[in-house]
Design a protein around this motif. Structure first.
Motif, PDB file in Angstrom:
ATOM      1  N   ILE A 198       0.853  -1.194   0.000  1.00 43.93           N
ATOM      2  CA  ILE A 198       0.000   0.000   0.000  1.00 43.93           C
ATOM      3  C   ILE A 198       0.887   1.242   0.000  1.00 43.93           C
ATOM      4  CG2 ILE A 198      -1.926  -1.151   1.180  1.00 43.93           C
ATOM      5  CD1 ILE A 198      -1.078   0.269   3.759  1.00 43.93           C
ATOM      6  N   PRO A 199       0.352   2.383  -0.484  1.00 48.53           N
ATOM      7  CA  PRO A 199       1.154   3.600  -0.576  1.00 48.53           C
ATOM      8  C   PRO A 199       1.465   4.218   0.787  1.00 48.53           C
ATOM      9  CG  PRO A 199      -0.680   3.661  -2.125  1.00 48.53           C
ATOM     10  CD  PRO A 199      -0.935   2.520  -1.190  1.00 48.53           C
ATOM     11  N   ALA A 200       2.598   4.910   0.852  1.00 50.79           N
ATOM     12  CA  ALA A 200       3.006   5.641   2.047  1.00 50.79           C
ATOM     13  C   ALA A 200       2.849   7.143   1.799  1.00 50.79           C
ATOM     14  CB  ALA A 200       4.460   5.324   2.376  1.00 50.79           C
ATOM     15  N   VAL A 201       2.321   7.838   2.806  1.00 47.54           N
ATOM     16  CA  VAL A 201       2.187   9.290   2.732  1.00 47.54           C
ATOM     17  C   VAL A 201       3.272   9.910   3.600  1.00 47.54           C
ATOM     18  CG1 VAL A 201       0.724  11.276   3.213  1.00 47.54           C
ATOM     19  CG2 VAL A 201      -0.294   9.133   2.432  1.00 47.54           C
ATOM     20  N   PHE A 202       4.066  10.785   2.996  1.00 50.07           N
ATOM     21  CA  PHE A 202       5.142  11.441   3.737  1.00 50.07           C
ATOM     22  C   PHE A 202       4.685  12.813   4.209  1.00 50.07           C
ATOM     23  CE2 PHE A 202       8.855  14.219   3.938  1.00 50.07           C
ATOM     24  CZ  PHE A 202       9.677  13.495   4.792  1.00 50.07           C
ATOM     25  N   ASP A 203       4.737  13.023   5.519  1.00 50.02           N
ATOM     26  CA  ASP A 203       4.409  14.326   6.113  1.00 50.02           C
ATOM     27  C   ASP A 203       5.701  14.952   6.601  1.00 50.02           C
ATOM     28  OD1 ASP A 203       1.751  15.639   7.998  1.00 50.02           O
ATOM     29  OD2 ASP A 203       3.821  16.263   8.290  1.00 50.02           O
ATOM     30  N   ILE A 204       6.052  16.098   6.023  1.00 50.78           N
ATOM     31  CA  ILE A 204       7.354  16.706   6.307  1.00 50.78           C
ATOM     32  C   ILE A 204       7.466  17.212   7.743  1.00 50.78           C
ATOM     33  CG2 ILE A 204       6.657  18.896   5.240  1.00 50.78           C
ATOM     34  CD1 ILE A 204      10.238  17.529   5.277  1.00 50.78           C
ATOM     35  N   LEU A 205       6.398  17.757   8.295  1.00 54.90           N
ATOM     36  CA  LEU A 205       6.464  18.221   9.688  1.00 54.90           C
ATOM     37  C   LEU A 205       6.655  17.039  10.643  1.00 54.90           C
ATOM     38  CD1 LEU A 205       6.249  20.476  11.836  1.00 54.90           C
ATOM     39  CD2 LEU A 205       3.823  19.939  11.980  1.00 54.90           C
ATOM     40  N   HIS A 206       5.890  15.972  10.405  1.00 51.18           N
ATOM     41  CA  HIS A 206       6.032  14.794  11.252  1.00 51.18           C
ATOM     42  C   HIS A 206       7.441  14.216  11.137  1.00 51.18           C
ATOM     43  CE1 HIS A 206       1.399  14.103  11.149  1.00 51.18           C
ATOM     44  NE2 HIS A 206       1.762  15.129  11.900  1.00 51.18           N
ATOM     45  N   HIS A 207       8.000  14.308   9.947  1.00 56.78           N
ATOM     46  CA  HIS A 207       9.365  13.828   9.755  1.00 56.78           C
ATOM     47  C   HIS A 207      10.356  14.694  10.532  1.00 56.78           C
ATOM     48  CE1 HIS A 207      12.758  11.839   7.883  1.00 56.78           C
ATOM     49  NE2 HIS A 207      13.256  13.021   7.586  1.00 56.78           N
ATOM     50  N   ASP A 208      10.119  16.009  10.567  1.00 55.21           N
ATOM     51  CA  ASP A 208      10.999  16.897  11.329  1.00 55.21           C
ATOM     52  C   ASP A 208      10.886  16.625  12.828  1.00 55.21           C
ATOM     53  OD1 ASP A 208      11.987  18.027   9.058  1.00 55.21           O
ATOM     54  OD2 ASP A 208      10.682  19.784   9.099  1.00 55.21           O
ATOM     55  N   CYS A 209       9.657  16.287  13.296  1.00 50.79           N
ATOM     56  CA  CYS A 209       9.462  15.956  14.720  1.00 50.79           C
ATOM     57  C   CYS A 209      10.030  14.578  15.043  1.00 50.79           C
ATOM     58  CB  CYS A 209       7.978  15.917  15.085  1.00 50.79           C
ATOM     59  SG  CYS A 209       7.067  17.418  14.798  1.00 50.79           S
ATOM     60  N   ASN A 210       9.887  13.658  14.120  1.00 49.16           N
ATOM     61  CA  ASN A 210      10.174  12.240  14.365  1.00 49.16           C
ATOM     62  C   ASN A 210      10.914  11.661  13.161  1.00 49.16           C
ATOM     63  OD1 ASN A 210      10.058   9.590  15.322  1.00 49.16           O
ATOM     64  ND2 ASN A 210       7.940   9.285  14.635  1.00 49.16           N
ATOM     65  N   PRO A 211      12.175  12.065  12.998  1.00 52.23           N
ATOM     66  CA  PRO A 211      12.907  11.702  11.784  1.00 52.23           C
ATOM     67  C   PRO A 211      13.340  10.234  11.761  1.00 52.23           C
ATOM     68  CG  PRO A 211      14.299  12.996  13.254  1.00 52.23           C
ATOM     69  CD  PRO A 211      12.958  12.903  13.913  1.00 52.23           C
ATOM     70  N   ALA A 212      13.489   9.717  10.565  1.00 48.84           N
ATOM     71  CA  ALA A 212      14.028   8.366  10.381  1.00 48.84           C
ATOM     72  C   ALA A 212      15.506   8.480  10.053  1.00 48.84           C
ATOM     73  CB  ALA A 212      13.293   7.667   9.244  1.00 48.84           C
ATOM     74  N   GLU A 213      16.237   7.423  10.320  1.00 51.24           N
ATOM     75  CA  GLU A 213      17.642   7.345   9.948  1.00 51.24           C
ATOM     76  C   GLU A 213      17.750   7.390   8.418  1.00 51.24           C
ATOM     77  OE1 GLU A 213      20.515   5.980  12.018  1.00 51.24           O
ATOM     78  OE2 GLU A 213      19.301   6.784  13.674  1.00 51.24           O
ATOM     79  N   GLY A 214      18.883   7.863   7.951  1.00 53.31           N
ATOM     80  CA  GLY A 214      19.136   7.738   6.523  1.00 53.31           C
ATOM     81  C   GLY A 214      18.854   9.004   5.742  1.00 53.31           C
ATOM     82  N   ASP A 215      19.214   8.939   4.467  1.00 49.36           N
ATOM     83  CA  ASP A 215      19.133  10.080   3.575  1.00 49.36           C
ATOM     84  C   ASP A 215      17.686  10.338   3.171  1.00 49.36           C
ATOM     85  OD1 ASP A 215      20.100  12.075   1.830  1.00 49.36           O
ATOM     86  OD2 ASP A 215      19.782  10.679   0.159  1.00 49.36           O
ATOM     87  N   LEU A 216      17.244  11.591   3.354  1.00 51.96           N
ATOM     88  CA  LEU A 216      15.853  11.951   3.063  1.00 51.96           C
ATOM     89  C   LEU A 216      15.476  11.639   1.616  1.00 51.96           C
ATOM     90  CD1 LEU A 216      13.171  13.172   3.869  1.00 51.96           C
ATOM     91  CD2 LEU A 216      14.126  15.447   3.451  1.00 51.96           C
ATOM     92  N   LYS A 217      16.424  11.909   0.703  1.00 53.15           N
ATOM     93  CA  LYS A 217      16.143  11.682  -0.711  1.00 53.15           C
ATOM     94  C   LYS A 217      15.877  10.206  -0.995  1.00 53.15           C
ATOM     95  CE  LYS A 217      17.964  13.392  -4.934  1.00 53.15           C
ATOM     96  NZ  LYS A 217      19.078  13.970  -5.682  1.00 53.15           N
TER      97      LYS A 217
END
Length: 298
Positions: A198-217
């Motif tokens: 299933i598709p993933a939705v990327f939320d940039i604010l949530h990513h800034d609050c709760n970032p994942a390891e690794g290169d954003l690109k």
DNA sequence: TCGAGTCAAGTTCAG
DNA sequence: CTGAACTTGACTCGA
């Protein structure tokens, strides 16, 4: 990639109309139900028309369109009672090539260890599925978060995958998963999405609050790939202060431009959409179209 | 009419 | 273990 649509959620500030009018459960009567749903559907129609006039083709329908429809004790046959209205909305959306989504609230938790909570979550997701199936089976998507962690994230993710299989095929086809601001970052979400296809939705604010390891690109590439042939959608919001995530009135143009540039530079021959989550709703979208986009486009 | 308290629902964390 | 925060808008009731 190339930006296609910008969208907003549930309320139009220019028209001062919402698709989320509701009432107290204790006041639920047939009359209250009919009046409220009629109002919400009419608001949705007015908002779609307004959106078309203003070049906005992406909208999130409020979960309370049919208040309490997913409650266990709800008696009314809303799909029959408003058949005509839904058919008209479908036609209108199609005419303007509108994209629609919905977003069940924080109380729908598909991965809960409590069976009762899961049953309620499934009923809620099926309700959202019915609404979107009536209004836009072509574009309708239901965005949810992965849920709680319960001290063991791996087990909780497994439970999500198991409970997903309890949904109807139609609901499974509409469900998409978004990273949240505290528990499941985009890497966690990608893991589940890959398993379930299933598709993933990327939320940039949530990513800034709760970032994942690794290169954003690299992460964003994987996000886009979960969409297959479909057009990916991203979320952007911004917030006041450090604590919590209350949305600001408008999105800061620099924040939007930075995000847009990152996605534009992904090497896919595809279009994408962005859902704007800001208190001023449609006005925030128009402000971006009139300011930030002009800066970007020179 | 206005403002404060409340709302169907769940999870997490501070105390 | 309990109660409040989370995040959020709209309803409801009492002043």
């Amino acid at each position: 990639m190339k930006l296609r649509y910008l969208g907003y959620a549930c309320i139009n500030m220019s028209l001062e109309k919402t698709t989320n009018k509701t009432f107290r459960l204790s006041n639920l009567t047939e009359e209250k139900y009919l009046d409220t749903v009629r109002y919400n559907l009419k608001s949705l129609e007015d908002i779609i028309r307004w959106n078309a006039e203003h070049g906005i083709y992406f909208f999130r329908i409020g979960s309370e369109l049919i208040p309490f429809a997913s409650h266990a004790d709800f008696l009314y046959d809303w799909t029959t009672d408003f058949k005509k209205e839904f058919a008209a909305l479908h036609k209108l959306g199609k005419k303007h090539k509108m994209r629609f989504s919905m977003h069940p609230g924080q109380y729908s938790v598909l991965n809960s260890p409590d069976e009762k909570v899961v049953v309620n979550a499934i009923r809620d997701i099926e309700y959202h599925t019915e609404v979107l199936d009536l209004i836009s089976p072509e574009t309708g998507r239901i965005v949810i978060h992965a849920g709680g962690v319960y001290g063991d994230k791996k087990a909780a993710m497994k439970r999500f995958i198991k409970n997903f299989s309890k949904l109807s095929k139609k609901a499974q086809g509409m469900l998409i998963l978004e990273n949240d601001d505290r528990s499941y970052n985009i890497a966690d979400v990608l893991e589940i999405c890959t398993r379930l296809k299933i598709p993933a939705v990327f939320d940039i604010l949530h990513h800034d609050c709760n970032p994942a390891e690794g290169d954003l690109k690299e992460l964003l590439k994987m996000v886009v790939e979960t969409w297959g042939e479909d057009i990916p959608k991203f979320h952007i919001s911004s917030r006041k202060g450090e604590k919590g995530c209350p949305h600001t009135d408008y999105i800061e143009p620099e924040y939007f431009i930075r995000f847009k540039k990152i996605i534009d530079n992904l090497h896919f021959d595809k279009e994408y959409d962005i859902m704007i989550e800001a208190k001023m709703k449609d006005k925030a979208v128009l402000k971006i179209i009139n300011n930030a986009m002009k800066v970007v486009n020179g």
